[in-house]
Design a protein around this motif. Sequence first.
Motif, PDB file in Angstrom:
ATOM      1  N   PHE E  21       1.136  -1.026   0.006  1.00 33.43           N
ATOM      2  CA  PHE E  21       0.087   0.030  -0.020  1.00 33.43           C
ATOM      3  C   PHE E  21       0.745   1.209   0.060  1.00 33.43           C
ATOM      4  O   PHE E  21       1.675   1.340   0.759  1.00 33.43           O
ATOM      5  CB  PHE E  21      -0.832  -0.054   1.421  1.00 33.43           C
ATOM      6  CG  PHE E  21      -1.875  -1.139   1.289  1.00 33.43           C
ATOM      7  CD1 PHE E  21      -2.785  -1.467  -0.046  1.00 33.43           C
ATOM      8  CD2 PHE E  21      -2.500  -1.721   2.394  1.00 33.43           C
ATOM      9  CE1 PHE E  21      -3.627  -2.459  -0.070  1.00 33.43           C
ATOM     10  CE2 PHE E  21      -3.666  -2.447   2.498  1.00 33.43           C
ATOM     11  CZ  PHE E  21      -4.055  -3.016   0.943  1.00 33.43           C
ATOM     12  N   VAL E  22       0.783   2.047  -0.996  1.00 33.70           N
ATOM     13  CA  VAL E  22       1.624   3.460  -1.097  1.00 33.70           C
ATOM     14  C   VAL E  22       0.683   4.609  -1.143  1.00 33.70           C
ATOM     15  O   VAL E  22      -0.225   4.646  -1.657  1.00 33.70           O
ATOM     16  CB  VAL E  22       2.548   3.265  -2.354  1.00 33.70           C
ATOM     17  CG1 VAL E  22       3.595   1.905  -2.284  1.00 33.70           C
ATOM     18  CG2 VAL E  22       1.723   3.057  -3.579  1.00 33.70           C
ATOM     19  N   ASP E  23       1.502   5.748  -0.821  1.00 33.72           N
ATOM     20  CA  ASP E  23       0.786   6.720  -1.056  1.00 33.72           C
ATOM     21  C   ASP E  23       1.082   7.568  -2.303  1.00 33.72           C
ATOM     22  O   ASP E  23       2.117   7.396  -2.812  1.00 33.72           O
ATOM     23  CB  ASP E  23       1.031   7.873   0.327  1.00 33.72           C
ATOM     24  CG  ASP E  23       0.832   7.433   1.562  1.00 33.72           C
ATOM     25  OD1 ASP E  23      -0.139   6.721   1.532  1.00 33.72           O
ATOM     26  OD2 ASP E  23       1.532   7.968   2.549  1.00 33.72           O
ATOM     27  N   VAL E  24      -0.044   8.050  -2.734  1.00 29.23           N
ATOM     28  CA  VAL E  24      -0.010   8.694  -4.108  1.00 29.23           C
ATOM     29  C   VAL E  24      -0.762  10.157  -4.095  1.00 29.23           C
ATOM     30  O   VAL E  24      -1.644  10.387  -3.271  1.00 29.23           O
ATOM     31  CB  VAL E  24      -0.579   7.896  -5.550  1.00 29.23           C
ATOM     32  CG1 VAL E  24      -0.303   8.743  -6.587  1.00 29.23           C
ATOM     33  CG2 VAL E  24      -0.130   6.605  -5.527  1.00 29.23           C
ATOM     34  N   SER E  25       0.141  11.322  -4.684  1.00 29.24           N
ATOM     35  CA  SER E  25      -0.613  12.647  -4.526  1.00 29.24           C
ATOM     36  C   SER E  25      -0.193  13.447  -5.616  1.00 29.24           C
ATOM     37  O   SER E  25       0.735  13.028  -6.576  1.00 29.24           O
ATOM     38  CB  SER E  25      -0.209  13.365  -3.207  1.00 29.24           C
ATOM     39  OG  SER E  25       1.494  13.575  -3.349  1.00 29.24           O
ATOM     40  N   ASP E  26      -0.849  14.501  -5.923  1.00 29.59           N
ATOM     41  CA  ASP E  26      -0.420  15.342  -6.898  1.00 29.59           C
ATOM     42  C   ASP E  26       1.122  15.750  -6.813  1.00 29.59           C
ATOM     43  O   ASP E  26       1.696  15.802  -8.031  1.00 29.59           O
ATOM     44  CB  ASP E  26      -1.490  16.727  -6.888  1.00 29.59           C
ATOM     45  CG  ASP E  26      -1.149  17.568  -5.639  1.00 29.59           C
ATOM     46  OD1 ASP E  26      -1.409  16.827  -4.474  1.00 29.59           O
ATOM     47  OD2 ASP E  26      -0.607  18.437  -5.272  1.00 29.59           O
ATOM     48  N   GLU E  27       1.583  15.717  -5.682  1.00 34.47           N
ATOM     49  CA  GLU E  27       3.099  15.912  -5.728  1.00 34.47           C
ATOM     50  C   GLU E  27       3.971  14.789  -6.047  1.00 34.47           C
ATOM     51  O   GLU E  27       4.754  14.853  -6.816  1.00 34.47           O
ATOM     52  CB  GLU E  27       3.224  16.489  -4.233  1.00 34.47           C
ATOM     53  CG  GLU E  27       2.767  17.947  -3.856  1.00 34.47           C
ATOM     54  CD  GLU E  27       3.325  18.505  -2.516  1.00 34.47           C
ATOM     55  OE1 GLU E  27       4.078  17.416  -1.796  1.00 34.47           O
ATOM     56  OE2 GLU E  27       2.770  19.537  -1.847  1.00 34.47           O
ATOM     57  N   SER E  28       3.628  13.632  -5.876  1.00 32.06           N
ATOM     58  CA  SER E  28       4.234  12.463  -6.148  1.00 32.06           C
ATOM     59  C   SER E  28       4.232  12.172  -7.579  1.00 32.06           C
ATOM     60  O   SER E  28       5.048  11.584  -8.074  1.00 32.06           O
ATOM     61  CB  SER E  28       3.905  11.178  -5.169  1.00 32.06           C
ATOM     62  OG  SER E  28       2.627  10.915  -5.575  1.00 32.06           O
ATOM     63  N   VAL E  29       3.271  12.680  -8.170  1.00 30.82           N
ATOM     64  CA  VAL E  29       3.278  12.319  -9.667  1.00 30.82           C
ATOM     65  C   VAL E  29       4.049  13.304 -10.540  1.00 30.82           C
ATOM     66  O   VAL E  29       4.385  13.262 -11.704  1.00 30.82           O
ATOM     67  CB  VAL E  29       1.616  12.401 -10.373  1.00 30.82           C
ATOM     68  CG1 VAL E  29       0.834  11.354  -9.486  1.00 30.82           C
ATOM     69  CG2 VAL E  29       1.018  13.424 -10.362  1.00 30.82           C
ATOM     70  N   ALA E  30       4.236  14.464  -9.939  1.00 37.08           N
ATOM     71  CA  ALA E  30       4.985  15.702 -10.776  1.00 37.08           C
ATOM     72  C   ALA E  30       6.413  15.287 -11.089  1.00 37.08           C
ATOM     73  O   ALA E  30       6.967  14.290 -10.566  1.00 37.08           O
ATOM     74  CB  ALA E  30       5.100  16.977  -9.730  1.00 37.08           C
ATOM     75  N   GLY E  31       6.719  15.838 -12.086  1.00 34.21           N
ATOM     76  CA  GLY E  31       8.200  15.608 -12.707  1.00 34.21           C
ATOM     77  C   GLY E  31       8.345  14.626 -13.692  1.00 34.21           C
ATOM     78  O   GLY E  31       9.339  14.373 -14.317  1.00 34.21           O
ATOM     79  N   LYS E  32       7.097  13.823 -14.042  1.00 37.33           N
ATOM     80  CA  LYS E  32       7.318  12.763 -15.244  1.00 37.33           C
ATOM     81  C   LYS E  32       5.974  12.786 -15.666  1.00 37.33           C
ATOM     82  O   LYS E  32       4.960  13.233 -15.345  1.00 37.33           O
ATOM     83  CB  LYS E  32       7.800  11.464 -14.534  1.00 37.33           C
ATOM     84  CG  LYS E  32       7.013  10.727 -13.751  1.00 37.33           C
ATOM     85  CD  LYS E  32       7.655   9.584 -13.158  1.00 37.33           C
ATOM     86  CE  LYS E  32       7.623   8.506 -14.087  1.00 37.33           C
ATOM     87  NZ  LYS E  32       8.245   7.131 -13.678  1.00 37.33           N
ATOM     88  N   TRP E  33       5.833  12.281 -17.129  1.00 38.46           N
ATOM     89  CA  TRP E  33       4.554  12.137 -17.732  1.00 38.46           C
ATOM     90  C   TRP E  33       3.677  10.858 -16.978  1.00 38.46           C
ATOM     91  O   TRP E  33       4.298   9.859 -16.383  1.00 38.46           O
ATOM     92  CB  TRP E  33       4.911  11.664 -19.154  1.00 38.46           C
ATOM     93  CG  TRP E  33       5.489  12.668 -20.056  1.00 38.46           C
ATOM     94  CD1 TRP E  33       6.624  13.148 -20.092  1.00 38.46           C
ATOM     95  CD2 TRP E  33       4.454  13.508 -20.901  1.00 38.46           C
ATOM     96  NE1 TRP E  33       6.713  13.984 -20.906  1.00 38.46           N
ATOM     97  CE2 TRP E  33       5.481  14.418 -21.510  1.00 38.46           C
ATOM     98  CE3 TRP E  33       3.128  13.578 -21.152  1.00 38.46           C
ATOM     99  CZ2 TRP E  33       4.982  15.406 -22.542  1.00 38.46           C
ATOM    100  CZ3 TRP E  33       2.850  14.788 -22.170  1.00 38.46           C
ATOM    101  CH2 TRP E  33       3.615  15.686 -22.724  1.00 38.46           C
ATOM    102  N   PRO E 127       4.830  16.688 -17.196  1.00 40.27           N
ATOM    103  CA  PRO E 127       5.701  16.546 -16.001  1.00 40.27           C
ATOM    104  C   PRO E 127       5.456  17.831 -15.216  1.00 40.27           C
ATOM    105  O   PRO E 127       5.667  17.873 -14.149  1.00 40.27           O
ATOM    106  CB  PRO E 127       7.040  16.793 -16.571  1.00 40.27           C
ATOM    107  CG  PRO E 127       7.090  15.928 -17.869  1.00 40.27           C
ATOM    108  CD  PRO E 127       5.528  16.171 -18.513  1.00 40.27           C
ATOM    109  N   GLU E 128       4.807  18.688 -15.859  1.00 39.50           N
ATOM    110  CA  GLU E 128       4.326  20.175 -15.164  1.00 39.50           C
ATOM    111  C   GLU E 128       2.892  20.023 -14.710  1.00 39.50           C
ATOM    112  O   GLU E 128       2.460  20.816 -13.800  1.00 39.50           O
ATOM    113  CB  GLU E 128       4.298  21.520 -16.491  1.00 39.50           C
ATOM    114  CG  GLU E 128       5.784  21.844 -16.741  1.00 39.50           C
ATOM    115  CD  GLU E 128       6.366  20.776 -17.501  1.00 39.50           C
ATOM    116  OE1 GLU E 128       5.659  20.220 -18.582  1.00 39.50           O
ATOM    117  OE2 GLU E 128       7.521  20.520 -17.694  1.00 39.50           O
ATOM    118  N   GLY E 129       2.366  18.819 -14.547  1.00 41.10           N
ATOM    119  CA  GLY E 129       0.857  18.567 -14.093  1.00 41.10           C
ATOM    120  C   GLY E 129      -0.038  19.255 -14.982  1.00 41.10           C
ATOM    121  O   GLY E 129      -1.210  19.466 -14.486  1.00 41.10           O
TER     122      GLY E 129
END
Lengths: 187, 187, 187, 187, 187, 187, 187, 187, 187, 187
Positions: E21-33, E127-129
């Motif tokens: 079980f892992v945390d995902v957020s808008d911050e953790s997806v930033a920086g890549k496609w 990557p810029e969200g």
Amino acid sequence: MSLINTQIKPFKATAYHNGKFVDVSDESVAGKWSVFVFYPADFTFVCPTELEDLADQYAEFQKLGVEIYSVSTDTHFSHKAWHDTSAAIGKVQYPMIADPTQVLSRNFEVLIEEEGMALRGTFVVNPEGEIKVMEVHDNGIGRVASELLRKVKAAQYIAAHPGEVCPAKWEEGAATLTPSLDLVGKI
Amino acid sequence: MSLINTQIKPFKATAYHNGKFVDVSDESVAGKWSVFVFYPADFTFVCPTELEDLADQYAEFQKLGVEIYSVSTDTHFSHKAWHDTSAAIGKVQYPMIADPTQVLSRNFEVLIEEEGMALRGTFVVNPEGEIKVMEVHDNGIGRVASELLRKVKAAQYIAAHPGEVCPAKWEEGAATLTPSLDLVGKI
Amino acid sequence: MSLINTQIKPFKATAYHNGKFVDVSDESVAGKWSVFVFYPADFTFVCPTELEDLADQYAEFQKLGVEIYSVSTDTHFSHKAWHDTSAAIGKVQYPMIADPTQVLSRNFEVLIEEEGMALRGTFVVNPEGEIKVMEVHDNGIGRVASELLRKVKAAQYIAAHPGEVCPAKWEEGAATLTPSLDLVGKI
Amino acid sequence: MSLINTQIKPFKATAYHNGKFVDVSDESVAGKWSVFVFYPADFTFVCPTELEDLADQYAEFQKLGVEIYSVSTDTHFSHKAWHDTSAAIGKVQYPMIADPTQVLSRNFEVLIEEEGMALRGTFVVNPEGEIKVMEVHDNGIGRVASELLRKVKAAQYIAAHPGEVCPAKWEEGAATLTPSLDLVGKI
Amino acid sequence: MSLINTQIKPFKATAYHNGKFVDVSDESVAGKWSVFVFYPADFTFVCPTELEDLADQYAEFQKLGVEIYSVSTDTHFSHKAWHDTSAAIGKVQYPMIADPTQVLSRNFEVLIEEEGMALRGTFVVNPEGEIKVMEVHDNGIGRVASELLRKVKAAQYIAAHPGEVCPAKWEEGAATLTPSLDLVGKI
Amino acid sequence: MSLINTQIKPFKATAYHNGKFVDVSDESVAGKWSVFVFYPADFTFVCPTELEDLADQYAEFQKLGVEIYSVSTDTHFSHKAWHDTSAAIGKVQYPMIADPTQVLSRNFEVLIEEEGMALRGTFVVNPEGEIKVMEVHDNGIGRVASELLRKVKAAQYIAAHPGEVCPAKWEEGAATLTPSLDLVGKI
Amino acid sequence: MSLINTQIKPFKATAYHNGKFVDVSDESVAGKWSVFVFYPADFTFVCPTELEDLADQYAEFQKLGVEIYSVSTDTHFSHKAWHDTSAAIGKVQYPMIADPTQVLSRNFEVLIEEEGMALRGTFVVNPEGEIKVMEVHDNGIGRVASELLRKVKAAQYIAAHPGEVCPAKWEEGAATLTPSLDLVGKI
Amino acid sequence: MSLINTQIKPFKATAYHNGKFVDVSDESVAGKWSVFVFYPADFTFVCPTELEDLADQYAEFQKLGVEIYSVSTDTHFSHKAWHDTSAAIGKVQYPMIADPTQVLSRNFEVLIEEEGMALRGTFVVNPEGEIKVMEVHDNGIGRVASELLRKVKAAQYIAAHPGEVCPAKWEEGAATLTPSLDLVGKI
Amino acid sequence: MSLINTQIKPFKATAYHNGKFVDVSDESVAGKWSVFVFYPADFTFVCPTELEDLADQYAEFQKLGVEIYSVSTDTHFSHKAWHDTSAAIGKVQYPMIADPTQVLSRNFEVLIEEEGMALRGTFVVNPEGEIKVMEVHDNGIGRVASELLRKVKAAQYIAAHPGEVCPAKWEEGAATLTPSLDLVGKI
Amino acid sequence: MSLINTQIKPFKATAYHNGKFVDVSDESVAGKWSVFVFYPADFTFVCPTELEDLADQYAEFQKLGVEIYSVSTDTHFSHKAWHDTSAAIGKVQYPMIADPTQVLSRNFEVLIEEEGMALRGTFVVNPEGEIKVMEVHDNGIGRVASELLRKVKAAQYIAAHPGEVCPAKWEEGAATLTPSLDLVGKI
């Protein structure tokens, strides 16, 4: 909400007092016990008998350090003219407040809006400006100065003796009660 | 605005009355003179002396066709228990209204919101449901049943004799005044 | 929204406790486990059996460091009188909170507005002031002190053992579960 | 305000019940006693032990004419899959309501908004759709089916015997109390 | 307004990812496609074929530096159970986000409010969200992973080559267009 | 909220169609399948390649009973001039809608407010006027007509075969799925 | 309120100017006299004759230090295509502003909202950005460049000669009037 | 929004006309072409030259069936006095409207609020009461009656010949254009 | 509320005064007594007789240090023209204020909104800018300058002699009254 | 807005009139000319001289069919007492209106809110209830009954002779003016 234990609201008024026009305000009544006696109008019927009754007992109130203020929505000019021409009112030595702006009558919630005159309301105010006793009658029913005197004494007594209360029918000099847990459910 | 000459507001309550729980409402008090006597709480100090004083004079009120209702924010269970256990309260034969919803205490503007208890307020209500006399004391100052009786008589007298008014210090049987233009400025 | 896991709201009240009138507030209950037990009214029927049941198990709660507070909308005067005159209530050694302002009954959402009395509601509060268990009954249905004791123990156990949870029917000393990913879908 | 004695709000949902998908609504539960048992999520820890405990006592509830509804915010697809794969849940024969719109969890005020899951809440609802008993726990604390059974019986008993109430610790067959004025202040 | 070229809104969620079980957020997806693939519910019909299709092409996406996130309103417990029991889903190696609070489904405007489930929506995020491509189907119509791959490549190509655009039917390696004033009205 | 499964909003527009100016409205498109293809502006770069790609496949769409409408915020005068002067656009035989009031672009939520031009949005609308598929790209990324054709076929197939759904990668003639309770958790 | 003597509002636009796309804004037009000439749409009827008429007199305007800006709600792509393909428009050497966002047409209150096109409006703006002359026609009525030239000259003359005004029919070189108290009532 | 093609708003005014005071209203101007010529004030400078210029061409306007109305915020008393004392104004035979309530000047948006006077605005109104041409100048710049005459003729021509439009520089008798699809992009 | 004893509101106006156009404002009238005389319109009937009457007595007002301002909603151009052409008005030597913005007429509450003209209002203003006397007539009723003179003298007298008041019919030199308590009720 | 030419507002009041208390209302004054004379207070200084002056000329007003009403905010009791005791007021034979509710003083905008007394305002009202003349003084400045008489005569004259107006200084019997176009600009 009841007016009891609320602070009297600010007011400024002119009164006729012993041949002079004087200023009276919430500030000038502070620091001693006072009684505000509202009545409908100068030159009317029950009013002079009530004011005369108070005038007769004024010395008693004075002894207790209490000032009496009669109040109607008439002007101070009218008060002076009434004092000059009525035998009963001629005896009055306490300040007669003029309230033509009706501010004071509204403050004490005794103004009859559709007549522009006050109900027969009596209010005992302590030196801190808090109303401790109030009594309001339909205008046909006169008041009794001696009963007012009794209430003033009771109010002064409990103010002077924290922790005691005056039971029903208490008269000056009678025993009072001191509330305590032991008395709960025992009277 | 003053409560004087306003109609009492609707209410429904349960009272303890002579060994029974009964319903009391604005409708059930209509049609006869009534007196509402508010006090802070069952099992306390000044209260039983006041209620006892009224109990002692209850026959007088009955003769005038007047019902007395004592009111506190306690429940009818509490009233019954107090009546069972207190000698003073045991004498009470008039209805003791329970006002735990505080509706009646708010209607008559005597509720002390921050304590959930009523001030010592007395209200004379005529058969049309209009408040004719009101009197409210800080809770340390007790009331006198005989003075209440005098006021009730004055209220009944002027209701029965339209056109007359009761001057100051009027007692049953004394002369009253009949207002007329000729009297204006003459008393 | 549920009250569970919310902070209890501020309150100030007077309680009758072992022959004294004492102040109780949200601040004074902080720092230890507490149980708030609401009931409709003093001098009634189910109520004394419930309060007696709790009185009988009070020592058990004390051992767990838990304080019990009974609460009704009656005054502290009434609580004292009831304690004096009822054999069942005479056993009560925990504080009996008076809530005549009905603040506490509204805070815990158990006030019956049209009656001015509380429902039978029980709330377990942790030392941080968070409600962990709540139980509310229609007023005809009594509660069981031993079941309350079981819940308090479960709440204390999981507070003391982070990462464990109490399964259904858990009793003190029984095995608990430790949630982990491996257990998902496996029970 | 408490949910006790309020009417359950309208809802429409799909449930997994004995190998079928069925519709459940406020209308379909009317007319008989029902118990709503909320839990956080399928495939978790305390939940299956609670649902199994209820499954074990389901025959007892059925004898009393009571239907049990378990509810979580999972879909009916998820309920079916859990029932297929878990030995504990495989025993369940009562309807498992799916509440993915979270309407039911909000109606009963048990939704944890920031998690999208329900608290452990239990509600006993009478045939008129009124909630008579409610119990909500922090999610770490499990429930006991036998205590629920006792409460259901007490609720049914007082519904069937108007004028009687169940004292504390009442069990089926024990004496009940009939409130009357004579009992006031006597227990 | 279109979601295209808007910034994804903040979110926090738990995902099941390769046995954890892992945390995902808008911050953790930033920086890549990244690609967000919404579907209605675990344990249903079209969904596993779509997720399997993506699983089969996951290596291709990985090579392009693209992460795939599948999203439904089920819990992470349900995702884990589905992964454990379904052969198709067992192949999935990308994070399966749980959205029981429905925040993410509302952010991307794919929540079907009256069902509590999401539409089949696909979103390509740079990557810029910023959302560069979106595609939403009625739930009966499945998607094709290879077409998604083509769009991701086109989006990456024009991001890497400012001043060029991809014409219709563009495939990786084909010629692109460089807009200039001379081309206006000439194609 | 998603546009999927909503009704298209009312509009009135003028289109250039095979050498004529014709009126198009929500009413005139009702009753058959249609595709709305938005693009930024006449006389630009990616646009003619996309419109030409659609023109090349127009016969296929016609066979399926589908009308294509291209839409930009240019006037019908501009559409006519472009059609006259561009070889690619000269092939177009479907109606080219002029949307200078930007009503249609706002209705389908593809207007870029700060540019006054539309995004590359494609919408498949069924004969009842409901949007079944939507796809929107950043303006640098071209679309593929054959993929659109596949989606239209899938949408038509499930409309014609209630109870079946198209799995991922479905092509015309391939097997579909018929959802049933037995399939739950089995794919 | 009239636009006369108000400041032009901020705008940013792209224009086609002598084979280039250039930026034009309220800031870039400041500091010299300018004329804004709105027309409905590229590729239409009256418009090219008006723009050609202005193109023919452009040298005259240039001599006076006046820039001309034609404006329609078409894009700059459309302007360029029109310039490339129309003999009349091919003569234009002044900037052709594109207003697809319709900001400028709204600023000058010439937008026909229900058509998305501008009325035939002409505005003379002084170097301080204040509108000194405005003229708007129903779209069927063409304008005359020579009359515009006369107005520009009059506007420049009175700007250069404070205290003088141009009477009716004034032409360059004719006498002007100098208002003074003596003239009042004398013309 | 532009006043062009809007209906003139209701008004009622008094005018001085050929030695009489007459009523003029929106109703009385309906049914024939009219021109409203606003100017700042009686007894001023540019104004009489403009009004005289119109007076000189009044016969031409009359031949076209056009009424001229001059308007200022002066009273009709002032208009009469000006007409009596000014040689230029003495020639005026058309109605001179008095607008001291400033209703008309506000309706046509030419009132300079901080001066209480109108700008030099000219409005051509068709028999249906719609404004077809407007022209407003800063007050220092005079108007030319012959140019107004040309515009009136163009407005009348296109009203009489639906489907034709007047190109730039059109003079009475010159060729007009008939818009058709074939002309699009061809001029 | 009455305008009496209020401060005149700010205004700026142009007046015709002895062959010049001059600025008048609330600031320029401060510091001396002034009279504002409103009338409906230049070139009318009652007005010149009133203004002439004032002109005849102007020397008297000047001696008292009082400035007269006549005011109408006409322009200063109109005032000048009237002064030039009317024998009666030609006598006027005081400033004639132009109020075409109607600010002053609204400030003094004499504007007839539906006519755009003022009532016949006269206002005496003291050097502090306070209005001490006001008089407004229906427009058919003329005023008398000598009566105005008497009022100005009375206003100046009591301003100069604090503590005195002018009785009814007071004329310059007559006895005044000094209010004192002794006079109350004695006149 | 001015009170001139407005309808008097509804009122009900009690007046002292020739030894009686009578009702006066807007309805009872309708149908004949009336004059309302406001003054500050009974028993004051300027007031009796003004009221006496009016009393002396009362016969003249009566001959013209005009009723006089004096008004102050005093009660009718006060009016009666003043009439009884003042030689000057004893002469008054017109109704003395009591306005303790201050409704009338507010209606005529003469109430000084901060004093509860009226300004010296005089209002001439025609039989239709419209105010034709108003005059208000600062309280130190007395009024003149003869001037009031002149205004009443002028108001009656123009009411009786439509089409004529009274010039400045008009006295009964003097010539009036008949406005006509020929007179404009000629006086």
